[in-house]
Design a protein around this motif. Structure first.
Motif, mmCIF file in Angstrom:
data_model
loop_
_atom_site.group_PDB
_atom_site.id
_atom_site.type_symbol
_atom_site.label_atom_id
_atom_site.label_comp_id
_atom_site.label_asym_id
_atom_site.label_seq_id
_atom_site.Cartn_x
_atom_site.Cartn_y
_atom_site.Cartn_z
ATOM 1 N N VAL A 196 0.842 -1.202 0.000
ATOM 2 C CA VAL A 196 0.000 0.000 0.000
ATOM 3 C C VAL A 196 0.878 1.253 0.000
ATOM 4 N N CYS A 197 1.907 1.247 0.818
ATOM 5 C CA CYS A 197 2.777 2.429 0.904
ATOM 6 C C CYS A 197 3.465 2.696 -0.428
ATOM 7 N N VAL A 198 3.983 1.630 -1.049
ATOM 8 C CA VAL A 198 4.665 1.815 -2.330
ATOM 9 C C VAL A 198 3.674 2.289 -3.385
ATOM 10 N N ALA A 199 2.461 1.729 -3.364
ATOM 11 C CA ALA A 199 1.461 2.123 -4.357
ATOM 12 C C ALA A 199 1.090 3.594 -4.192
ATOM 13 N N VAL A 200 0.906 4.050 -2.980
ATOM 14 C CA VAL A 200 0.532 5.448 -2.760
ATOM 15 C C VAL A 200 1.688 6.378 -3.148
ATOM 16 N N GLN A 201 2.891 5.970 -2.791
ATOM 17 C CA GLN A 201 4.058 6.771 -3.189
ATOM 18 C C GLN A 201 4.128 6.866 -4.710
ATOM 19 N N SER A 202 3.877 5.741 -5.380
ATOM 20 C CA SER A 202 3.912 5.741 -6.844
ATOM 21 C C SER A 202 2.805 6.636 -7.385
ATOM 22 N N GLY A 203 1.658 6.606 -6.718
ATOM 23 C CA GLY A 203 0.538 7.430 -7.157
ATOM 24 C C GLY A 203 0.837 8.914 -7.067
ATOM 25 N N CYS A 204 1.668 9.284 -6.103
ATOM 26 C CA CYS A 204 1.993 10.705 -5.907
ATOM 27 C C CYS A 204 3.106 11.182 -6.841
ATOM 28 N N LEU A 205 3.928 10.247 -7.289
ATOM 29 C CA LEU A 205 5.199 10.573 -7.936
ATOM 30 C C LEU A 205 5.047 11.567 -9.083
ATOM 31 N N PHE A 206 4.106 11.314 -9.974
ATOM 32 C CA PHE A 206 4.056 12.117 -11.198
ATOM 33 C C PHE A 206 3.148 13.332 -11.090
ATOM 34 N N PHE A 207 2.708 13.641 -9.891
ATOM 35 C CA PHE A 207 2.030 14.914 -9.690
ATOM 36 C C PHE A 207 3.043 16.029 -9.453
ATOM 37 N N HIS A 208 4.314 15.646 -9.384
ATOM 38 C CA HIS A 208 5.366 16.645 -9.166
ATOM 39 C C HIS A 208 6.115 16.889 -10.463
#
Lengths: 275, 470
Positions: A196-208
């Motif tokens: 879950v943590c990796v998935a959420v981090q991945s989900g945030c990655l390309f908003f930057h």
């Protein structure tokens, strides 16, 4: 929830082709390497499981999994991503839905890629085992007439048949399979937490963008490492009743990194300064 | 395209399919674990012949599974636990190994003088000691350890000693510069046995203050206690402080056989301890002593033993209360001749004695055999039948790149026969590794990750027949 699902489906429409291409490439390389490895004399005696390890398929799977997580955000980094971002920001509804949808899609594609590996292993078992048996059969030597070891005596002229194996045995022997399907609750909990943590981090990655994305990627990598540590520590705690501190440390790191990433991403989304 | 217009539907299908596959995989792993069970294959003869024997064993699979198997009341049973936890692995830990540490060191009371006379030579300290003592540390299967002085040596001249700096642990204990000038270190048995709540070990040959015999570990320290002891020694110490070679814990002599040239082993047999030894005339003897070390019975097993062989004895696992078994050297027929001795004690008296030459299996169920090894021997309730569990190997021969190679796969042969000999009543292959442990690929070691999760595969399984009866 419905909006999150719609957003995820919208991103999936843009990520589908790269994801399918990734699955195809991964399947092709695995089949090619396993079959080529099975045909090599030096690999006589390998089973499907040991050959999988010998052909570097565990790191290949982890790399593929990471790629699947990145591919899930294809809508945000493919050409025209700026237009997509602008469109996203003009949608009605809370901004955190964007992150939630993207994270959900990351989680789903990671699950799908893992399932794909399971399917591939089951599908490749028969051909790889057949090639291994054929290679071994071609190299079985004629029984030796003279035996040099004092403790050994020849009692039969026929070599024993190469023992048959089963898909269950070869799956049970695969470390990856053991980690992905643990038989203890703590293993599942650590796996789920890391996932879950990796998935959420991945989900945030390309908003930057720019340096922000670099920092976000660093957080993502850090989280991947902590997730692996959490899974290993859970094994250690279960098997040897040690590594409890390592598990708690890994979980704390995961939670902290997740909180930082989420807060930062949501803040920037609220300001509308992304993409 | 339809899927493009309705991406949500294909996404939901993907989610369902993935979840189904992963759930099926998890169920498959759990439900199929019976495939790892041990089994009796290729049975020949009457299976009721197993009645009256008790066998227990564990198989540690590299598939992160622990299989137990047993023969009880004539029935064979096996079960497997996946991802065994610390509690489940306790049965496996019963077979934990014993190790020894051996140190020539300066006695604690001489340390100050030796340290004071030390001179630096490069990265080393050099000095001279009036005497050295030989200290042995015994690491027991439960993780505790005991350290005791074996002998003290004083040469005609001071003995040159040296020490070096270890960045993490400070100055290492003084060691002899020329160890060849010192007395030879006594050999040790790597077997201990547990009896009446204590560990016992056989001390092979008399050395210094320690006569050959059986010793009891009266007090052993845990790893933490030993570390604390060493930390205390380090406090305020300047130079080597003898922390690695410090004596701690306590042992006491239970029994030293008269005329013993070499004590070969000890095993509990009910209320008595069986002590196997060679006397000064090379006769093989078995003494049975009680908990106070009083001799109860003495048995002559063989008049003359071939001492040209290494005289190694395999104390076999104790799996029946009141019964001890040894695989001993025999002779003087020649090398590798062995004798199987089983003694049963009831009510403080020897009631059964099996004392016959033993031949390692020279035939295999298929192919050629490679020196089988006896793992377990037992008499049945009546003492008229003998059960043998022997490890045997299947051998394949390969020609790879012009070289002939052999690869082995182990299994066990279980045989029930009359104690007086003759044709077996029952034989079967006890298969403990269902994961096709054969071939080159199986030679590699099992590699574990930082927390015990497998990172490399090895199909061979480790089989143990633990002591279950004191």
């Amino acid at each position: 929830m419905k909006r999150i699902a719609k957003l995820a489906a919208w991103h999936w429409a843009m990520a589908r082709k790269p994801f399918l291409a990734l699955c195809a490439v991964f399947a092709a390389q695995q089949l090619a390497l396993l079959l080529a490895g099975a045909a090599l004399q030096q690999n006589i005696g390998h089973s499907c499981a040991t050959l999988y390890a010998a052909c570097w398929q565990t790191p290949a799977f982890l790399a593929g999994l990471a790629a699947a997580l990145l591919v899930a955000s294809a809508g945000l980094w493919r050409p025209g991503a700026a237009r997509t971002g602008t469109a996203l920001l003009t949608l009605p509804g809370p901004r955190w839905h964007l992150v939630a949808a993207q994270s959900a899609l990351c989680a789903l594609l990671a699950l799908a890629f893992t399932a794909w590996q399971v399917v591939l292993y089951a599908a490749y078992y028969a051909p790889v085992t057949a090639v291994l048996a054929a290679t071994a059969g071609s190299q079985l030597a004629a029984p030796a007439a003279t035996v040099y070891c004092a403790q050994m005596t020849v009692t039969a002229a026929v070599q024993p048949a190469v023992p048959a194996t089963t898909l269950y045995a070869q799956a049970a022997l695969l470390p990856l399979f053991q980690v992905l399907a643990p038989a203890f609750p703590l293993g599942w909990a650590a796996l789920a937490a890391g996932f879950v943590c990796v998935a959420v981090q991945s989900g945030c990655l390309f908003f930057h963008r720019g340096w922000g994305r670099a920092v976000s990627a660093a957080l993502w990598l850090f989280t991947c490492g902590a997730a692996l540590l959490a899974v290993y520590a859970a094994w250690g705690l279960h098997k040897y009743a040690i590594y409890a501190a390592a598990l708690f440390a890994a979980l704390a790191v995961l939670a902290a990194a997740l909180a930082v990433q989420l807060a930062w991403t949501l803040l920037r989304l609220r300001r509308g300064s992304l993409l | 395209m339809k899927t493009t217009r309705r991406p949500g539907r294909s996404l939901a299908a993907l989610a369902l399919a993935s979840a189904a596959v992963l759930a099926a995989a998890a169920v498959f792993r759990l439900a199929g674990r019976g495939a790892l069970n041990a089994c009796l294959a290729e049975p020949q003869g009457d299976p009721t012949a197993l009645q009256g024997f008790t066998v227990q064993g564990t198989v540690t699979h590299s598939a992160n599974a622990l299989t137990t198997f047993s023969v009880q009341d004539g029935a064979f049973a096996s079960a497997t636990v996946l991802d065994p936890d610390a509690e489940a692995r306790r049965a496996d830990d019963l077979g934990a190994t014993v190790s020894w540490g051996q140190y020539w060191s300066v006695p604690q009371q001489d340390l100050a003088a030796v340290n004071a006379a030390a001179t630096a030579e490069g990265a080393e300290l050099r000095s001279r000691a009036e005497r050295l003592e030989l200290v042995y540390a015994l690491y027991l299967p439960d993780g505790s350890r005991v350290s005791f002085q074996v002998l003290s040596y004083a040469g005609t001249e001071p003995i040159p000693v040296y020490s070096y700096w270890d960045g993490s642990r400070g100055w290492q204990d003084w060691g002899a510069v020329d160890e060849d000038a010192l007395p030879e270190r006594p050999a040790v048995h790597y077997e201990v046995t547990r009896w009446q709540g204590s560990y016992y070990f056989a001390w092979m040959e008399s050395a210094g203050q320690m006569p050959a015999g059986v010793y009891r570990v009266d007090e052993a320290l845990t790893a933490e206690e030993t570390a604390a002891l060493r930390d205390n020694l380090e406090d305020g110490a300047d130079g080597p402080n003898g922390r690695a070679s410090a004596s701690y814990g306590a042992i006491s002599l239970l029994y030293a056989p008269q005329n013993a040239a070499r004590v070969l082993g000890c095993r509990p047999a009910g209320s008595l301890m069986a002590v196997l030894y060679l006397d000064t005339e090379n006769a093989l003897r078995l003494d049975l002593v009680d908990g106070d070390g009083r001799l109860q019975e003495s048995l002559l097993l063989a008049e003359q033993v071939d001492t040209e062989t290494d005289c190694e004895v395999e104390p076999l696992p104790c799996q029946r209360a009141g019964e001890a078994a040894f695989l001993c050297p025999d002779g003087p027929q020649g090398h590798y001749a062995q004798r199987l001795v089983i003694v049963r004690v009831e009510n403080g008296r020897v009631t059964k004695l099996y004392n016959e030459p033993y031949a390692a299996p020279s035939t295999n169920l298929a192919g050629e055999s490679w020196g089988g090894e006896l793992c377990l021997a037992q008499l049945d309730d009546t003492g008229t039948r003998l059960l043998l569990v022997e490890e045997v190997y299947d051998v394949w021969k390969w020609t790879v790149r012009g070289y002939e190679e052999r690869t082995l796969a182990g299994s066990f042969r279980l045989t029930v026969q009359d104690a007086a000999g003759g044709k077996p009543h029952y034989t079967a292959r006890l298969k403990t590794d269902q994961l096709s442990g054969w071939g080159w690929g199986q030679r590699r070691y099992t590699l574990y990750g930082p927390a015990g999760a497998l990172t490399q595969v090895n199909a061979s399984a480790y089989v143990d027949f633990p002591d279950i009866a004191e």
